[in-house]
Design a protein around this motif. Structure first.
Motif, PDB file in Angstrom:
ATOM      1  N   PHE A  13      41.680  41.703  46.469  1.00  0.00           N
ATOM      2  CA  PHE A  13      42.081  41.895  45.063  1.00  0.00           C
ATOM      3  C   PHE A  13      43.315  40.947  45.176  1.00  0.00           C
ATOM      4  O   PHE A  13      44.087  40.786  46.015  1.00  0.00           O
ATOM      5  CB  PHE A  13      42.585  43.252  45.000  1.00  0.00           C
ATOM      6  CG  PHE A  13      41.919  44.304  44.912  1.00  0.00           C
ATOM      7  CD1 PHE A  13      40.807  44.276  43.729  1.00  0.00           C
ATOM      8  CD2 PHE A  13      41.566  45.249  45.978  1.00  0.00           C
ATOM      9  CE1 PHE A  13      39.795  45.086  43.624  1.00  0.00           C
ATOM     10  CE2 PHE A  13      40.775  46.278  45.928  1.00  0.00           C
ATOM     11  CZ  PHE A  13      39.829  46.263  44.728  1.00  0.00           C
ATOM     12  N   HIS A  14      43.472  40.132  44.183  1.00  0.00           N
ATOM     13  CA  HIS A  14      44.609  39.044  44.185  1.00  0.00           C
ATOM     14  C   HIS A  14      44.718  38.603  42.825  1.00  0.00           C
ATOM     15  O   HIS A  14      43.842  38.218  41.901  1.00  0.00           O
ATOM     16  CB  HIS A  14      44.186  37.915  44.910  1.00  0.00           C
ATOM     17  CG  HIS A  14      45.184  36.797  44.985  1.00  0.00           C
ATOM     18  ND1 HIS A  14      46.076  36.606  45.742  1.00  0.00           N
ATOM     19  CD2 HIS A  14      45.237  35.635  44.277  1.00  0.00           C
ATOM     20  CE1 HIS A  14      46.682  35.588  45.718  1.00  0.00           C
ATOM     21  NE2 HIS A  14      46.330  34.795  44.774  1.00  0.00           N
ATOM     22  N   ARG A  15      46.138  38.563  42.242  1.00  0.00           N
ATOM     23  CA  ARG A  15      46.320  38.119  40.852  1.00  0.00           C
ATOM     24  C   ARG A  15      48.045  37.898  41.104  1.00  0.00           C
ATOM     25  O   ARG A  15      48.730  38.665  41.449  1.00  0.00           O
ATOM     26  CB  ARG A  15      45.997  39.013  39.771  1.00  0.00           C
ATOM     27  CG  ARG A  15      46.309  38.341  38.355  1.00  0.00           C
ATOM     28  CD  ARG A  15      45.784  39.443  37.391  1.00  0.00           C
ATOM     29  NE  ARG A  15      46.138  38.892  35.882  1.00  0.00           N
ATOM     30  CZ  ARG A  15      46.227  39.579  34.889  1.00  0.00           C
ATOM     31  NH1 ARG A  15      45.835  41.109  34.972  1.00  0.00           N
ATOM     32  NH2 ARG A  15      46.205  39.018  33.633  1.00  0.00           N
ATOM     33  N   LEU A  16      48.440  36.620  40.615  1.00  0.00           N
ATOM     34  CA  LEU A  16      49.643  36.555  40.576  1.00  0.00           C
ATOM     35  C   LEU A  16      50.597  36.675  39.174  1.00  0.00           C
ATOM     36  O   LEU A  16      51.641  36.860  39.376  1.00  0.00           O
ATOM     37  CB  LEU A  16      50.112  34.739  40.892  1.00  0.00           C
ATOM     38  CG  LEU A  16      49.246  34.258  42.249  1.00  0.00           C
ATOM     39  CD1 LEU A  16      49.617  32.779  42.335  1.00  0.00           C
ATOM     40  CD2 LEU A  16      50.207  34.831  43.470  1.00  0.00           C
ATOM     41  N   ASP A  17      49.723  36.675  38.303  1.00  0.00           N
ATOM     42  CA  ASP A  17      50.419  36.879  36.924  1.00  0.00           C
ATOM     43  C   ASP A  17      50.218  38.243  36.267  1.00  0.00           C
ATOM     44  O   ASP A  17      50.406  38.330  35.161  1.00  0.00           O
ATOM     45  CB  ASP A  17      50.038  35.745  36.027  1.00  0.00           C
ATOM     46  CG  ASP A  17      48.438  35.749  35.628  1.00  0.00           C
ATOM     47  OD1 ASP A  17      47.847  36.491  36.428  1.00  0.00           O
ATOM     48  OD2 ASP A  17      48.007  35.021  34.650  1.00  0.00           O
ATOM     49  N   GLY A  18      50.126  39.281  37.101  1.00  0.00           N
ATOM     50  CA  GLY A  18      49.790  40.667  36.379  1.00  0.00           C
ATOM     51  C   GLY A  18      49.018  41.415  37.231  1.00  0.00           C
ATOM     52  O   GLY A  18      48.914  40.900  38.530  1.00  0.00           O
ATOM     53  N   PRO A  19      48.848  42.582  36.936  1.00  0.00           N
ATOM     54  CA  PRO A  19      48.017  43.457  38.039  1.00  0.00           C
ATOM     55  C   PRO A  19      46.760  42.991  38.476  1.00  0.00           C
ATOM     56  O   PRO A  19      45.859  42.402  37.458  1.00  0.00           O
ATOM     57  CB  PRO A  19      47.944  45.030  36.965  1.00  0.00           C
ATOM     58  CG  PRO A  19      48.105  44.291  35.645  1.00  0.00           C
ATOM     59  CD  PRO A  19      49.017  43.195  35.576  1.00  0.00           C
ATOM     60  N   SER A  27      47.428  48.144  39.254  1.00  0.00           N
ATOM     61  CA  SER A  27      47.899  47.899  40.567  1.00  0.00           C
ATOM     62  C   SER A  27      48.106  46.422  40.842  1.00  0.00           C
ATOM     63  O   SER A  27      47.076  45.434  40.430  1.00  0.00           O
ATOM     64  CB  SER A  27      46.739  48.521  41.485  1.00  0.00           C
ATOM     65  OG  SER A  27      46.460  49.798  41.612  1.00  0.00           O
ATOM     66  N   TRP A  28      49.215  46.127  41.517  1.00  0.00           N
ATOM     67  CA  TRP A  28      49.351  44.574  41.699  1.00  0.00           C
ATOM     68  C   TRP A  28      48.948  44.294  43.291  1.00  0.00           C
ATOM     69  O   TRP A  28      49.385  45.136  44.258  1.00  0.00           O
ATOM     70  CB  TRP A  28      50.897  44.258  41.583  1.00  0.00           C
ATOM     71  CG  TRP A  28      51.177  44.080  40.134  1.00  0.00           C
ATOM     72  CD1 TRP A  28      51.554  43.110  39.550  1.00  0.00           C
ATOM     73  CD2 TRP A  28      51.390  45.130  39.085  1.00  0.00           C
ATOM     74  NE1 TRP A  28      52.081  42.915  38.355  1.00  0.00           N
ATOM     75  CE2 TRP A  28      51.693  44.265  37.922  1.00  0.00           C
ATOM     76  CE3 TRP A  28      51.332  46.468  39.002  1.00  0.00           C
ATOM     77  CZ2 TRP A  28      51.998  45.010  36.782  1.00  0.00           C
ATOM     78  CZ3 TRP A  28      51.335  47.114  37.805  1.00  0.00           C
ATOM     79  CH2 TRP A  28      51.792  46.538  36.822  1.00  0.00           C
ATOM     80  N   PHE A  29      48.348  43.233  43.586  1.00  0.00           N
ATOM     81  CA  PHE A  29      47.679  42.691  44.749  1.00  0.00           C
ATOM     82  C   PHE A  29      47.999  41.367  45.032  1.00  0.00           C
ATOM     83  O   PHE A  29      47.975  40.724  43.950  1.00  0.00           O
ATOM     84  CB  PHE A  29      46.352  42.862  44.918  1.00  0.00           C
ATOM     85  CG  PHE A  29      46.099  44.560  45.260  1.00  0.00           C
ATOM     86  CD1 PHE A  29      45.960  44.871  46.444  1.00  0.00           C
ATOM     87  CD2 PHE A  29      45.779  45.374  44.357  1.00  0.00           C
ATOM     88  CE1 PHE A  29      45.538  46.313  46.707  1.00  0.00           C
ATOM     89  CE2 PHE A  29      45.338  46.982  44.429  1.00  0.00           C
ATOM     90  CZ  PHE A  29      45.486  47.142  45.648  1.00  0.00           C
ATOM     91  N   ILE A  30      48.613  40.845  46.191  1.00  0.00           N
ATOM     92  CA  ILE A  30      48.396  39.433  46.494  1.00  0.00           C
ATOM     93  C   ILE A  30      47.553  39.432  47.717  1.00  0.00           C
ATOM     94  O   ILE A  30      47.814  40.241  48.827  1.00  0.00           O
ATOM     95  CB  ILE A  30      49.875  38.891  46.761  1.00  0.00           C
ATOM     96  CG1 ILE A  30      50.631  39.001  45.669  1.00  0.00           C
ATOM     97  CG2 ILE A  30      49.865  37.430  47.341  1.00  0.00           C
ATOM     98  CD1 ILE A  30      50.525  37.992  44.478  1.00  0.00           C
ATOM     99  N   GLU A  31      46.784  38.701  47.868  1.00  0.00           N
ATOM    100  CA  GLU A  31      45.584  38.397  48.753  1.00  0.00           C
ATOM    101  C   GLU A  31      45.115  39.702  49.461  1.00  0.00           C
ATOM    102  O   GLU A  31      45.268  40.003  50.769  1.00  0.00           O
ATOM    103  CB  GLU A  31      46.323  37.640  49.935  1.00  0.00           C
ATOM    104  CG  GLU A  31      46.542  36.074  49.562  1.00  0.00           C
ATOM    105  CD  GLU A  31      47.251  35.143  50.516  1.00  0.00           C
ATOM    106  OE1 GLU A  31      47.554  35.595  51.835  1.00  0.00           O
ATOM    107  OE2 GLU A  31      47.557  34.026  49.979  1.00  0.00           O
ATOM    108  N   GLY A  32      44.833  40.691  48.923  1.00  0.00           N
ATOM    109  CA  GLY A  32      44.460  42.049  49.210  1.00  0.00           C
ATOM    110  C   GLY A  32      45.431  42.857  49.627  1.00  0.00           C
ATOM    111  O   GLY A  32      45.121  44.147  50.116  1.00  0.00           O
TER     112      GLY A  32
END
Length: 163
Positions: free
Chosen positions: A43-49, A63-68
């Motif tokens: 799961f990964h997104r920089l500009d939103g959930p 849910s917000w994730f960066i690199e899982g």
């Protein structure tokens, strides 16, 4: 089952899409029930959930994730809504650990009201209760003092119940 998976994008064996959600699930009536952004299977997104759940065309969870990892610096990384669109739960995470500097890292409003203060994924608050429970009128009914995830208080009881 009323769910039909309509779109999943892969690179190799990993869910992945560079310019939108890698996974979208629809009900049989074509209402979207889930969207997920993936990079290299995480799961990964920089500009939103990175995850959004829907019920009857309304957002019920983000849910917000960066690199899982659960992660968001400018607000809660997990938000849950009731059927009317009111926020009933918020959780702050930094690099997959419950953490918030200037406020509770967990706020739940769906069954009573809870506020929980975390530092580096441990219940912790200096000189104040790290866990506070309120009744439906907003009155405090329980307080617990924690230090590094252990009940602890120097000058008084670590747990207080109010009538």
């Amino acid at each position: 089952n009323d769910c039909v998976v309509s779109y999943i994008s892969y690179i190799g064996n990993n869910k992945h899409c560079d310019d939108g959600p890698a996974e979208v699930k629809y009900e049989k009536n074509n209402n979207i029930i889930y969207k997920a952004w993936h990079q290299n299977g995480k799961f990964h997104r920089l500009d939103g959930p990175a995850q959004i759940w829907y019920e009857n065309d309304k957002v019920v969870c983000k849910s917000w994730f960066i690199e899982g990892k659960y992660h968001r610096l400018d607000g809660p990384a997990y938000i849950k809504y009731d059927k009317s669109g009111n926020i009933i739960e918020k959780r702050w995470f930094k690099e997959d650990q419950r953490h918030r500097k200037n406020g509770p890292a967990v706020i739940e409003n769906n069954k009573g009201i809870y506020k929980m203060f975390y530092k580096n994924n441990k219940l912790h608050r200096k000189n104040k209760p790290a866990y506070i429970k309120y009744d439906e009128s907003g009155n405090i009914i329980e307080e617990r003092w924690y230090k590094e995830d252990k009940l602890h208080r120097k000058n008084g009881p670590a747990v207080i119940h109010y009538d």
